[in-house]
Write a protein that holds these residues in place. Structure first.
Motif, PDB file in Angstrom:
ATOM      1  N   HIS A   1     -33.577   4.264 -12.206  1.00  0.00           N
ATOM      2  CA  HIS A   1     -33.536   5.472 -11.248  1.00  0.00           C
ATOM      3  C   HIS A   1     -31.724   6.403 -10.669  1.00  0.00           C
ATOM      4  O   HIS A   1     -30.989   6.721 -10.505  1.00  0.00           O
ATOM      5  CB  HIS A   1     -34.453   5.640  -9.758  1.00  0.00           C
ATOM      6  N   PHE A   2     -31.173   4.935 -10.215  1.00  0.00           N
ATOM      7  CA  PHE A   2     -30.270   4.002  -9.383  1.00  0.00           C
ATOM      8  C   PHE A   2     -29.391   4.866 -10.353  1.00  0.00           C
ATOM      9  O   PHE A   2     -28.184   5.557  -9.940  1.00  0.00           O
ATOM     10  CB  PHE A   2     -30.395   2.745  -8.919  1.00  0.00           C
ATOM     11  N   ARG A   3     -29.121   4.397 -11.351  1.00  0.00           N
ATOM     12  CA  ARG A   3     -28.260   4.096 -12.879  1.00  0.00           C
ATOM     13  C   ARG A   3     -28.425   6.132 -12.797  1.00  0.00           C
ATOM     14  O   ARG A   3     -26.980   6.285 -13.272  1.00  0.00           O
ATOM     15  CB  ARG A   3     -29.092   3.803 -14.235  1.00  0.00           C
ATOM     16  N   GLU A   4     -29.144   6.883 -12.909  1.00  0.00           N
ATOM     17  CA  GLU A   4     -29.697   7.564 -13.120  1.00  0.00           C
ATOM     18  C   GLU A   4     -28.730   8.550 -12.431  1.00  0.00           C
ATOM     19  O   GLU A   4     -27.907   9.929 -12.242  1.00  0.00           O
ATOM     20  CB  GLU A   4     -30.835   8.739 -13.318  1.00  0.00           C
ATOM     21  N   LEU A   5     -28.993   8.494 -10.986  1.00  0.00           N
ATOM     22  CA  LEU A   5     -28.199   8.826  -9.772  1.00  0.00           C
ATOM     23  C   LEU A   5     -26.518   9.156  -9.888  1.00  0.00           C
ATOM     24  O   LEU A   5     -25.710   9.402  -9.760  1.00  0.00           O
ATOM     25  CB  LEU A   5     -28.648   8.354  -8.324  1.00  0.00           C
ATOM     26  N   VAL A   6     -25.750   7.576 -10.069  1.00  0.00           N
ATOM     27  CA  VAL A   6     -24.884   7.011 -10.030  1.00  0.00           C
ATOM     28  C   VAL A   6     -24.281   8.019 -11.349  1.00  0.00           C
ATOM     29  O   VAL A   6     -22.991   8.333 -10.817  1.00  0.00           O
ATOM     30  CB  VAL A   6     -24.941   5.666 -10.504  1.00  0.00           C
ATOM     31  N   LEU A   7     -24.787   8.864 -12.255  1.00  0.00           N
ATOM     32  CA  LEU A   7     -24.150   8.502 -13.996  1.00  0.00           C
ATOM     33  C   LEU A   7     -23.857   9.928 -12.818  1.00  0.00           C
ATOM     34  O   LEU A   7     -23.170  10.802 -13.111  1.00  0.00           O
ATOM     35  CB  LEU A   7     -24.700   8.562 -14.606  1.00  0.00           C
ATOM     36  N   GLU A   8     -25.308  10.779 -12.259  1.00  0.00           N
ATOM     37  CA  GLU A   8     -24.923  12.359 -11.644  1.00  0.00           C
ATOM     38  C   GLU A   8     -23.923  12.245 -10.692  1.00  0.00           C
ATOM     39  O   GLU A   8     -22.815  13.427 -10.496  1.00  0.00           O
ATOM     40  CB  GLU A   8     -26.552  12.460 -10.598  1.00  0.00           C
TER      41      GLU A   8
ATOM     42  N   SER B   1     -31.973  12.224  -0.250  1.00  0.00           N
ATOM     43  CA  SER B   1     -30.280  12.514  -0.479  1.00  0.00           C
ATOM     44  C   SER B   1     -29.614  11.974  -1.498  1.00  0.00           C
ATOM     45  O   SER B   1     -29.925  10.761  -2.013  1.00  0.00           O
ATOM     46  CB  SER B   1     -29.093  11.770   0.547  1.00  0.00           C
ATOM     47  N   ARG B   2     -29.018  12.438  -1.982  1.00  0.00           N
ATOM     48  CA  ARG B   2     -28.836  11.960  -3.650  1.00  0.00           C
ATOM     49  C   ARG B   2     -27.244  12.116  -3.917  1.00  0.00           C
ATOM     50  O   ARG B   2     -26.140  12.986  -3.108  1.00  0.00           O
ATOM     51  CB  ARG B   2     -28.740  13.117  -4.627  1.00  0.00           C
ATOM     52  N   PRO B   3     -26.398  10.972  -3.616  1.00  0.00           N
ATOM     53  CA  PRO B   3     -25.206  10.622  -3.748  1.00  0.00           C
ATOM     54  C   PRO B   3     -24.224  11.675  -4.924  1.00  0.00           C
ATOM     55  O   PRO B   3     -23.084  11.318  -4.132  1.00  0.00           O
ATOM     56  CB  PRO B   3     -25.032   9.713  -5.406  1.00  0.00           C
ATOM     57  N   ALA B   4     -24.834  12.542  -5.501  1.00  0.00           N
ATOM     58  CA  ALA B   4     -24.102  13.751  -6.308  1.00  0.00           C
ATOM     59  C   ALA B   4     -23.538  14.510  -4.856  1.00  0.00           C
ATOM     60  O   ALA B   4     -22.094  14.908  -5.111  1.00  0.00           O
ATOM     61  CB  ALA B   4     -24.259  13.890  -7.052  1.00  0.00           C
ATOM     62  N   GLN B   5     -24.365  14.922  -4.567  1.00  0.00           N
ATOM     63  CA  GLN B   5     -23.834  16.087  -3.146  1.00  0.00           C
ATOM     64  C   GLN B   5     -22.857  15.251  -2.218  1.00  0.00           C
ATOM     65  O   GLN B   5     -22.259  15.366  -1.598  1.00  0.00           O
ATOM     66  CB  GLN B   5     -25.578  16.257  -2.396  1.00  0.00           C
ATOM     67  N   LEU B   6     -23.072  14.286  -1.866  1.00  0.00           N
ATOM     68  CA  LEU B   6     -22.769  13.337  -0.895  1.00  0.00           C
ATOM     69  C   LEU B   6     -21.328  13.192  -1.055  1.00  0.00           C
ATOM     70  O   LEU B   6     -20.070  13.649  -0.194  1.00  0.00           O
ATOM     71  CB  LEU B   6     -23.799  12.190  -0.729  1.00  0.00           C
TER      72      LEU B   6
ATOM     73  N   GLU C   1     -23.151   0.410  -3.647  1.00  0.00           N
ATOM     74  CA  GLU C   1     -23.484   0.905  -2.425  1.00  0.00           C
ATOM     75  C   GLU C   1     -23.903   1.911  -2.155  1.00  0.00           C
ATOM     76  O   GLU C   1     -24.432   2.186  -1.032  1.00  0.00           O
ATOM     77  CB  GLU C   1     -21.740   1.849  -3.240  1.00  0.00           C
ATOM     78  N   TRP C   2     -24.302   2.503  -3.339  1.00  0.00           N
ATOM     79  CA  TRP C   2     -25.811   3.314  -3.413  1.00  0.00           C
ATOM     80  C   TRP C   2     -27.134   2.602  -2.556  1.00  0.00           C
ATOM     81  O   TRP C   2     -27.767   3.168  -1.568  1.00  0.00           O
ATOM     82  CB  TRP C   2     -26.313   4.131  -3.922  1.00  0.00           C
ATOM     83  N   ASN C   3     -27.454   1.565  -2.936  1.00  0.00           N
ATOM     84  CA  ASN C   3     -27.835   0.910  -2.140  1.00  0.00           C
ATOM     85  C   ASN C   3     -28.351   0.489  -1.024  1.00  0.00           C
ATOM     86  O   ASN C   3     -29.229   0.412  -0.100  1.00  0.00           O
ATOM     87  CB  ASN C   3     -28.263  -0.281  -3.285  1.00  0.00           C
ATOM     88  N   SER C   4     -26.799   0.534  -0.794  1.00  0.00           N
ATOM     89  CA  SER C   4     -26.662   0.378   0.828  1.00  0.00           C
ATOM     90  C   SER C   4     -26.607   1.586   1.558  1.00  0.00           C
ATOM     91  O   SER C   4     -27.521   1.846   2.755  1.00  0.00           O
ATOM     92  CB  SER C   4     -25.919  -0.759   1.233  1.00  0.00           C
ATOM     93  N   ILE C   5     -25.814   2.581   1.064  1.00  0.00           N
ATOM     94  CA  ILE C   5     -25.810   3.857   1.501  1.00  0.00           C
ATOM     95  C   ILE C   5     -27.836   5.030   1.728  1.00  0.00           C
ATOM     96  O   ILE C   5     -27.691   4.771   2.994  1.00  0.00           O
ATOM     97  CB  ILE C   5     -25.341   4.604   1.013  1.00  0.00           C
ATOM     98  N   ARG C   6     -28.213   4.169   0.750  1.00  0.00           N
ATOM     99  CA  ARG C   6     -29.165   4.652   0.669  1.00  0.00           C
ATOM    100  C   ARG C   6     -30.017   5.041   2.061  1.00  0.00           C
ATOM    101  O   ARG C   6     -30.433   5.757   2.422  1.00  0.00           O
ATOM    102  CB  ARG C   6     -29.900   5.273  -0.137  1.00  0.00           C
ATOM    103  N   GLN C   7     -29.634   3.234   3.127  1.00  0.00           N
ATOM    104  CA  GLN C   7     -30.328   3.410   4.655  1.00  0.00           C
ATOM    105  C   GLN C   7     -29.988   4.069   5.210  1.00  0.00           C
ATOM    106  O   GLN C   7     -30.508   4.228   6.786  1.00  0.00           O
ATOM    107  CB  GLN C   7     -30.456   1.915   4.744  1.00  0.00           C
ATOM    108  N   VAL C   8     -29.040   4.215   5.606  1.00  0.00           N
ATOM    109  CA  VAL C   8     -28.237   5.407   6.554  1.00  0.00           C
ATOM    110  C   VAL C   8     -28.098   6.650   6.254  1.00  0.00           C
ATOM    111  O   VAL C   8     -27.123   7.475   6.908  1.00  0.00           O
ATOM    112  CB  VAL C   8     -26.984   4.660   6.796  1.00  0.00           C
TER     113      VAL C   8
END
Length: 235
Positions: A139-146, A192-197, A180-187
């Motif tokens: 799932h995180f892989r897909e979010l990162v690609l997104e 939230s989705r990394p693409a929108q952030l 990074e996302w595995n850490s950022i998602r905690q705060v």
């Protein structure tokens, strides 16, 4: 400041905030590696008439200041010289092709500045990564690609929609984003989705730069030019 540090590296370092010392170290590393975003920032700064005759060392000193500002806990908006260099290094009003890597790097730095801050370290980050289940990892892989594709579409002004990960440097970049996302998602806010952030980070940076030494195109025009339809689809 950069030149003074080179001449007398220990005289004043202990008097500065810890985040400044870390940011300067990170900036030095990025310049030493001569990464794509560093090269683009250097070229964008050199395009200024007042910098046309600047030496590589002088330009790198300016880039160092920009990178240090982006790596700090908050942007030093009270420093007009740094903010003017940041605006010039981003070249938001120019062709996206010459700033794509700089935009992506700066947007991700801005996301971290806008998030709630939480102390972590390499051991904790590695442990958190190893604790991910296969389904979460996919799932995180897909979010990162997104996220990469959204930034690519944004930086190309919506003309390009995806970036194929075919090289080792691209794979390493994607891997770093996943960690990074595995850490950022905690705060960040749940859901939230990394693409929108990333897009929010880019547009926040544009907002800050648009108030540094004059205006430019309006926010609505910038949002439309950097992939508003992609933002709506992701959000």
């Amino acid at each position: 400041m950069h030149a003074q540090r080179r001449a007398d590296p220990h005289h004043w370092r202990d008097e500065l905030p810890a985040d400044f010392n870390w940011a300067e170290t990170q900036a030095d590393l990025e310049i030493e590696q001569n990464q794509a975003h560093v090269r683009q920032m250097r070229e964008n700064l050199k395009r200024l008439p007042v910098r046309a005759g600047a030496t590589r060392e002088q330009l790198d000193a300016r880039v160092n200041g920009v990178l240090a500002a982006l790596n700090r806990d908050r942007l030093p908006v009270e420093d007009p010289e740094i903010m003017a260099d940041l605006k010039a290094a981003m070249a938001f009003d120019g062709p996206s092709a010459r700033s794509r890597a700089a935009w992506m790097h700066a947007a991700l730095c801005r996301v971290e500045q806008l998030a709630l801050r939480q102390e972590t370290n390499g051991v904790e980050r590695y442990a958190a990564l190893m604790a991910l289940q296969d389904a979460e990892l996919l799932h995180f892989r897909e979010l990162v690609l997104e996220s990469i594709n959204a930034m690519y579409a944004s930086a190309s002004e919506a003309r390009l929609r995806s970036l194929a990960i075919r090289s080792l440097p691209d794979a390493r970049m994607a891997g770093r984003l996943l960690v990074e996302w595995n850490s950022i998602r905690q705060v960040v806010a749940p859901g939230s989705r990394p693409a929108q952030l990333a897009l929010d980070g880019l547009r926040s940076l544009w907002d800050v730069c648009s108030h540094a030494g004059g205006g430019g195109e309006g926010r609505a025009a910038f949002v439309a030019r950097t992939g508003n339809s992609a933002s709506n689809r992701i959000g």
